[in-house]
Every structure is written in structure tokens, then in C-alpha cells.
Design an enzyme around this catalytic site. Sequence first.
Site, PDB file in Angstrom:
ATOM      1  N   GLU A 281       2.664  -8.558  11.943  1.00  0.00           N
ATOM      2  CA  GLU A 281       2.339  -8.162  10.568  1.00  0.00           C
ATOM      3  C   GLU A 281       3.610  -8.066   9.718  1.00  0.00           C
ATOM      4  O   GLU A 281       3.639  -8.490   8.580  1.00  0.00           O
ATOM      5  CB  GLU A 281       1.613  -6.811  10.594  1.00  0.00           C
ATOM      6  CG  GLU A 281       1.110  -6.362   9.242  1.00  0.00           C
ATOM      7  CD  GLU A 281       0.232  -5.114   9.327  1.00  0.00           C
ATOM      8  OE1 GLU A 281       0.191  -4.486  10.410  1.00  0.00           O
ATOM      9  OE2 GLU A 281      -0.402  -4.770   8.317  1.00  0.00           O
TER      10      GLU A 281
ATOM     11  N   ASP B 177       0.782  -1.241   0.000  1.00  0.00           N
ATOM     12  CA  ASP B 177       0.000   0.000   0.000  1.00  0.00           C
ATOM     13  C   ASP B 177       0.811   1.286   0.000  1.00  0.00           C
ATOM     14  O   ASP B 177       0.498   2.237  -0.687  1.00  0.00           O
ATOM     15  CB  ASP B 177      -0.906   0.043   1.242  1.00  0.00           C
ATOM     16  CG  ASP B 177      -1.805  -1.170   1.354  1.00  0.00           C
ATOM     17  OD1 ASP B 177      -1.518  -2.194   0.713  1.00  0.00           O
ATOM     18  OD2 ASP B 177      -2.800  -1.089   2.091  1.00  0.00           O
TER      19      ASP B 177
HETATM   20  C1  GLC Z   1      -2.396  -3.937   4.438  1.00  0.00           C
HETATM   21  C2  GLC Z   1      -1.380  -4.516   3.475  1.00  0.00           C
HETATM   22  C3  GLC Z   1      -2.079  -5.431   2.497  1.00  0.00           C
HETATM   23  C4  GLC Z   1      -2.861  -6.483   3.260  1.00  0.00           C
HETATM   24  C5  GLC Z   1      -3.777  -5.870   4.316  1.00  0.00           C
HETATM   25  C6  GLC Z   1      -4.375  -6.906   5.237  1.00  0.00           C
HETATM   26  O1  GLC Z   1      -3.323  -3.152   3.789  1.00  0.00           O
HETATM   27  O2  GLC Z   1      -0.667  -3.524   2.822  1.00  0.00           O
HETATM   28  O3  GLC Z   1      -1.158  -6.047   1.643  1.00  0.00           O
HETATM   29  O4  GLC Z   1      -3.601  -7.256   2.382  1.00  0.00           O
HETATM   30  O5  GLC Z   1      -3.047  -4.992   5.100  1.00  0.00           O
HETATM   31  O6  GLC Z   1      -3.389  -7.678   5.835  1.00  0.00           O
END
Ligand code: GLC
Length: 425
Positions: free
Chosen positions: A396, A166
Site C-alpha cells: 500500500e 485520509d
Molecule cells: C485509504 C487511502 C485512500 C484510498 C483507500 C483505498 O483510505 O487513504 O486514498 O483510496 O485507502 O486504497
Amino acid sequence: MTKLRMEEAAHSILARNDRGGYTVPTDRLYPFQWNWDSAFVAVGFATFNVDRAYRELERLIEGQWDDGMIPHIVFHAPSDTYFPGPDVWGTRHRIPTSGITQPPVFGMALRHVHEAAIANGMADAEARTRALFQAALRSHRWWLEARDPEGLGLVAILHPWESGSDNSPAWDEALARVPTTTTTVIRRKDTGHVDASMRPRDEDYQRFIHLVDVYRHCDWDPKRQWTNAPFKVADVQMTAILARATADLIHLAEVLGAEGDKAELAQMHRTLLDGLARRWRPSLSRFVSLDLISGNDIETPTQAGFIPLVAVTLDDAQRDAVMAEIERWLDGMVVGVPSAPRFSPAFEPKRYWRGPVWAVINWLIADGLRLNEAEDLARRIEQVTVHAVENAGFCEYFDPTTGEGLGGDTFSWTAAAYLVLGRRR
Ligand code: GLC
């Protein structure tokens, strides 16, 4: 913790994040079903519960649009801990979803789950695979029609969130052209769950929402969006994942005896491989994305430059160059592969996609290296990933300079990555 205890912990994270056949990425911060998270999670489930692995993919497909797009979020049940919710997206599918997509790991996961089901002698494997195969095929057709209408052999993202990376510095220049004005009132929730220093800045958030406003005003019509998009990047990470997933679907088409579908997929595959081949830059030792609005290469170094290895067979010179470049990125890092290298001015070891290490990205890079016969480096990256999780937990992402676990904790796809990569030791 022993490996067995760690595997148990991974299972219990997946159980805790289960909301009834689908898994949220983590509680509160991401309280719905996310597209590529679920695909990785399905592969994780396939290591111990193949029925549940199929369910994960089947529930994601409940959100598939009539035009074939598989949305990036499926809002199966309401939650007020996330922004932007269904009201901001304003889409009109049977169940609420976002209006953008995410990397199509789905096809890769489907092949994996199918093979696990056959190995386990599961009676309904073929019927379940067949239904999901058709959904995947429709989504691949959507990709080429909606996101490569000019036939470049590269698919474009219209929003940074589609990339899955993102907040990547790769988008900085293209995103800077997007206005910060929004018709939607912004009520960020993410910074209430994790420290703001790890998350995107407010100004970028305004641009993210500006794009949502534009596409909502296009009624989510792919042609209108393509014409009006203020952000349009032909992304090598996305194209590579699509190409690899297409190869996996070709394999499934063979197994299922779907000859016509196989020929169509083979044509798509050739197109995508040709497109990727043109994005290799010998001077950078990696592949680069293309900004379709400025017409410029995006040379900013990010992990995306290595992801084409999952789809492309490199020649010897390319392979040696990529391996040397990855070694350079790993140099001095406690945990690699960083999402941006330390020598880049954009490097921030704790901020979202600007340096931190993601277990699923390492999983893709390792798979790509192995496919290209760089077995030792692939194994090293897998081991580093497994150790990072053992030391810091199922976070994460990880700070590459210290190995510290960051972002949300008890993350589903980190648990899945552990289950898959941990077994390769
Ligand atoms: C964030 C990450 C994306 C992922 C989401 C849920 O938005 O950048 O890649 O899918 O989190 O984990």
C-alpha cells in the site's frame, strides 16, 4: 525478479483483485470499488487490456449519483471486512455507495484510456469514451456547484477521507474542532487487518464517523451539508486534480467535437487555475490549502503542496523553488517523496499519510514535474518508485526512511503505478 516477471506479478494482482469488471484496492482491508484507486487502475489496465480499462471506469459510474457526484466507495457486493459499510452511510442511490467523494482522477484516466483505445484501433472507443465523458462532465459540474458555491476557484472537502490522504497532518487542526461523539456504534475493522501503529488513532476515527453522522442527518443534500459542515477545507490537491482532469476533458471535447461542452469546461478550467494561483506561498515554496472555517492557511507541509504542478505552469522562479524544496524532502530518505517531510514535527514514517510514500502520489508529482520541464527530477522519482516496488513488493505504501513495504499488500494501484512508471524507464 526481472522486469517481465514483475509485470506479470502486477497483472496477476489486478486479476486477483478483480471482482467482475471492477477492482478492489486490496482483498479484505478494502473489499469494494474505490473512486480514485479505480481511475489509476484503469490507466494500469490500459497498458495491456484497454477493454478492461474502460470496464473499470464504467463500473465506477454505476455508482454516480443523480446530482453528478461520483462516490468514494461503490458497494457492489456485500462484505463484512470493512467499516463503515452501507448501513452507516445510509445513502439512497440505486446501488449502495458511500456519501462522500474522492479526487477526480477519473477525467485524467478517461483521456488516457481513450488514447490507448485509439492507438489499438478499438472499434467502439468513441462511443464508450463519449458516454464516460458525459459522466465526467456531470461530476465536474457537481464539484463546482456543490463544493465551491462561493466561487473561490477552489473546491472543498467536507471529510478528510475525500482528500484521499485520509490521515494527513494537514487536517489535524480542522479535525480537532470536530466532536468525538457519534450516534453510530464504531466497529473498526482496519486494525484487524494491519498493525494499529500504521493506522489512524481511535479518537480521529470517532471524528471521521461524527462527520458521517452529520451529513447523513443532512440527507446527503449538498446545500445542507455545506451549511452544517464542521470540517470544510479548500484543498489544493483536490483542486489541482480537478483542474488537470478538466484540461483532459477539454482535450476530449475537442476530439469528440463537443464545442458547447468545451467552452463550459474552459470556463471551469480558468476559474480553477485562478484559484490555485492564489494558493502559492513563495516563503514555503509550495501551494497551501485553506481552512474555510477558521479562514487560515494550512501551512503544515504535506505532499499536497506539490500536486498543483499537474495543472499549473510555474514560472521559472516557482519551478526552481519547488525543485529545491522537493530535494530537501528527499534528502536522507531511502525512498521519496514522503507524504510529510522529516523536518516536520508531524513526521511518522510508518503511519498512514504522515510520512510514508505512495506510488500513485509519486506518479502525480512526477507528471507535474515533467509538465513543468523538470524532467530529471521527474525521472528520478519514477525510478525510485519502481525500485521501491521491486524491493518491497506491491504494498500500500513505503517507509521513506527504510523502503520497507507497509499497510495492505498486493495493492491494485501500486501494481498499476508499476506498470505505468516501469515503462518510462
Ligand atoms: C485509504 C487511502 C485512500 C484510498 C483507500 C483505498 O483510505 O487513504 O486514498 O483510496 O485507502 O486504497
